[in-house]
Scaffold this motif. Structure first.
Motif, PDB file in Angstrom:
ATOM      1  N   UNK A   1      -8.601  69.985  30.810  1.00 30.77           N
ATOM      2  CA  UNK A   1      -7.425  70.324  30.026  1.00 30.77           C
ATOM      3  C   UNK A   1      -6.887  69.083  29.341  1.00 30.77           C
ATOM      4  N   UNK A   2      -6.376  69.264  28.122  1.00 30.23           N
ATOM      5  CA  UNK A   2      -5.802  68.133  27.422  1.00 30.23           C
ATOM      6  C   UNK A   2      -4.292  68.123  27.529  1.00 30.23           C
ATOM      7  N   UNK A   3      -3.747  68.984  28.359  1.00 35.89           N
ATOM      8  CA  UNK A   3      -2.301  69.036  28.487  1.00 35.89           C
ATOM      9  C   UNK A   3      -1.772  67.816  29.201  1.00 35.89           C
ATOM     10  N   UNK A   4      -0.547  67.464  28.866  1.00 31.94           N
ATOM     11  CA  UNK A   4       0.122  66.394  29.554  1.00 31.94           C
ATOM     12  C   UNK A   4       0.853  66.908  30.758  1.00 31.94           C
ATOM     13  N   UNK A   5       1.473  66.012  31.463  1.00 34.24           N
ATOM     14  CA  UNK A   5       2.235  66.362  32.648  1.00 34.24           C
ATOM     15  C   UNK A   5       3.561  65.654  32.615  1.00 34.24           C
ATOM     16  N   UNK A   6       4.631  66.398  32.965  1.00 32.80           N
ATOM     17  CA  UNK A   6       5.933  65.767  33.079  1.00 32.80           C
ATOM     18  C   UNK A   6       6.230  65.460  34.548  1.00 32.80           C
ATOM     19  N   UNK A   7       7.057  64.499  34.707  1.00 37.29           N
ATOM     20  CA  UNK A   7       7.451  64.078  36.042  1.00 37.29           C
ATOM     21  C   UNK A   7       8.900  63.611  35.972  1.00 37.29           C
ATOM     22  N   UNK A   8       9.826  64.070  36.832  1.00 31.93           N
ATOM     23  CA  UNK A   8       9.555  65.026  37.903  1.00 31.93           C
ATOM     24  C   UNK A   8       9.526  66.462  37.385  1.00 31.93           C
ATOM     25  N   UNK A   9       9.170  67.401  38.229  1.00 34.44           N
ATOM     26  CA  UNK A   9       9.209  68.810  37.840  1.00 34.44           C
ATOM     27  C   UNK A   9      10.639  69.307  37.782  1.00 34.44           C
ATOM     28  N   UNK A  10      11.491  68.750  38.629  1.00 35.44           N
ATOM     29  CA  UNK A  10      12.897  69.141  38.648  1.00 35.44           C
ATOM     30  C   UNK A  10      13.747  67.917  38.908  1.00 35.44           C
TER      31      UNK A  10
ATOM     32  N   UNK B   1       1.336  70.823  25.322  1.00 40.56           N
ATOM     33  CA  UNK B   1       2.556  70.781  26.111  1.00 40.56           C
ATOM     34  C   UNK B   1       2.276  70.540  27.581  1.00 40.56           C
ATOM     35  N   UNK B   2       3.206  69.843  28.230  1.00 32.82           N
ATOM     36  CA  UNK B   2       3.196  69.732  29.679  1.00 32.82           C
ATOM     37  C   UNK B   2       3.925  70.908  30.294  1.00 32.82           C
ATOM     38  N   UNK B   3       4.116  70.842  31.632  1.00 36.37           N
ATOM     39  CA  UNK B   3       4.749  71.945  32.348  1.00 36.37           C
ATOM     40  C   UNK B   3       6.270  71.870  32.319  1.00 36.37           C
ATOM     41  N   UNK B   4       6.799  70.727  31.891  1.00 37.21           N
ATOM     42  CA  UNK B   4       8.243  70.624  31.740  1.00 37.21           C
ATOM     43  C   UNK B   4       8.969  70.085  32.949  1.00 37.21           C
ATOM     44  N   UNK B   5      10.151  69.549  32.699  1.00 36.10           N
ATOM     45  CA  UNK B   5      11.074  69.101  33.741  1.00 36.10           C
ATOM     46  C   UNK B   5      12.330  69.949  33.641  1.00 36.10           C
ATOM     47  N   UNK B   6      12.702  70.560  34.740  1.00 41.00           N
ATOM     48  CA  UNK B   6      13.947  71.340  34.760  1.00 41.00           C
ATOM     49  C   UNK B   6      15.074  70.402  35.155  1.00 41.00           C
ATOM     50  N   UNK B   7      15.976  70.156  34.217  1.00 36.59           N
ATOM     51  CA  UNK B   7      17.116  69.276  34.462  1.00 36.59           C
ATOM     52  C   UNK B   7      18.359  70.111  34.734  1.00 36.59           C
ATOM     53  N   UNK B   8      19.021  69.810  35.832  1.00 34.72           N
ATOM     54  CA  UNK B   8      20.305  70.435  36.148  1.00 34.72           C
ATOM     55  C   UNK B   8      21.353  69.343  36.245  1.00 34.72           C
ATOM     56  N   UNK B   9      22.403  69.505  35.463  1.00 40.27           N
ATOM     57  CA  UNK B   9      23.505  68.537  35.471  1.00 40.27           C
ATOM     58  C   UNK B   9      24.731  69.240  36.028  1.00 40.27           C
ATOM     59  N   UNK B  10      25.221  68.742  37.139  1.00 36.47           N
ATOM     60  CA  UNK B  10      26.372  69.347  37.814  1.00 36.47           C
ATOM     61  C   UNK B  10      27.661  68.742  37.303  1.00 36.47           C
ATOM     62  N   UNK B  11      28.675  69.602  37.061  1.00 37.23           N
ATOM     63  CA  UNK B  11      29.967  69.094  36.578  1.00 37.23           C
ATOM     64  C   UNK B  11      30.660  68.249  37.642  1.00 37.23           C
TER      65      UNK B  11
END
Lengths: 116, 114
Positions: free
Chosen positions: B1-10, B104-114
Motif C-alpha cells: 500500500x502507498x498510504x501514509x500513516x498518522x500518529x497518534x490515532x487519537x 490518505x492515512x487513517x487519520x488522527x481523531x483530535x478531541x479538545x476539552x473546554x
C-alpha cells in the motif's frame, strides 16, 4: 462559491438494487476522485480521473462497481448489484493537476449509502 | 500500500494546549496536504506544503516536511474546542499518470476539552 456537489446525500436501498451516485466537480478542475469511507477501512480510493480519462481504479471491485465521466461536469459511480458491505459514505473530490504541479482537492459532502 | 500513516490515532487535550500530529508516507511526493473532517461531513483542505518546502504556517497551523524521512507534522497552537475533528494527511504522488493522486492515512481523531 465553487463547490463539489454530490447527489443524493443519503440513499437507503435493498440488497441487489442498482445505486448511482453523481458528482459535479468544480468548473475548471481536471482531476476527479471517488473515495469510500468506513470505520474499518478509512478512506479508500475507488477511482481517479484526469482530463476525464480513468487513471486508477485498482481499488474498485470491478465486478459490481463502475465509474465514468460522461462529460467534464459529471462523474458517476454505479454499484450493481449492491450488497450490505457496500454501506459507507462515498466522497467525490476534484482538483487541478497540470504538468508537475498538483493542487488541493475539494471534497463534496458525500453520499451516505445504506444497503439493507 | 502507498498510504501514509498518522500518529497518534487519537489525541485528547485541553483548550489552550498545542496539538501535534505526525504523518509518514511512502512515495515520492509532489506535495503533502492536511485535511480536517468534522463528524459526518466532507473533508476540508487545511494546508499544502510542496516537496521543496520545509515549513509552512497558516494562522494557528504549522506544518513541517522532512522528505528524507518521508514524514510531516501538523501543529495546532492554542487549541480550541472547535478544533475537535479528525485530521488526515494526504501525500500527493509525483510521477506520470499518478501525478495528483492523493494517498490518505487513517487519520488522527483530535478531541479538545473546554
Amino acid at each position: 462559491d465553487a463547490r463539489v456537489t454530490q447527489t443524493p446525500r443519503d440513499k437507503v436501498t435493498e440488497m441487489g438494487q442498482e445505486v448511482t451516485m453523481r458528482c459535479q466537480p468544480i468548473l475548471g478542475h481536471n482531476t476527479v476522485f471517488w473515495y469510500r469511507q468506513t470505520m474499518m477501512q478509512g478512506l479508500e480510493l475507488l477511482a481517479y480521473f484526469r482530463n476525464r480519462a480513468p487513471l486508477d481504479d485498482s481499488g474498485m471491485p470491478k465486478d459490481r462497481f463502475s465509474a465514468e465521466m460522461p462529460d467534464a461536469t459529471l462523474a458517476t459511480l454505479k454499484i450493481q448489484p449492491s450488497e450490505p458491505r457496500d454501506s459507507a459514505v462515498y466522497f467525490c473530490a476534484s482538483g487541478l493537476s497540470l504538468d508537475r504541479r498538483a493542487t488541493e482537492a475539494f471534497f463534496g459532502q458525500g453520499t451516505r449509502l445504506t444497503v439493507v | 500500500s502507498q498510504q501514509g500513516e498518522e500518529d497518534p490515532q487519537a489525541l485528547s487535550i485541553q483548550e489552550g494546549e498545542n496539538a501535534t500530529m505526525n504523518c509518514s508516507y511512502k512515495t515520492s511526493i509532489n506535495n503533502l496536504q492536511w485535511y480536517r473532517q468534522n463528524s459526518g461531513r466532507g473533508l476540508v483542505h487545511l494546508i499544502l506544503i510542496r516537496s521543496n518546502e520545509r515549513e509552512k504556517h497558516s494562522g494557528r497551523l504549522r506544518v513541517t516536511l522532512d522528505t528524507s524521512k518521508k514524514s510531516s507534522s501538523l501543529l495546532i497552537t492554542a487549541s480550541r474546542a472547535a478544533d475537535t475533528a479528525s485530521y488526515f494527511c494526504a501525500s500527493v504522488a509525483d510521477r506520470g499518470s499518478t501525478l495528483g493522486r492523493l494517498y490518505f492515512g487513517r487519520g488522527t481523531q483530535l478531541t479538545v476539552w473546554p
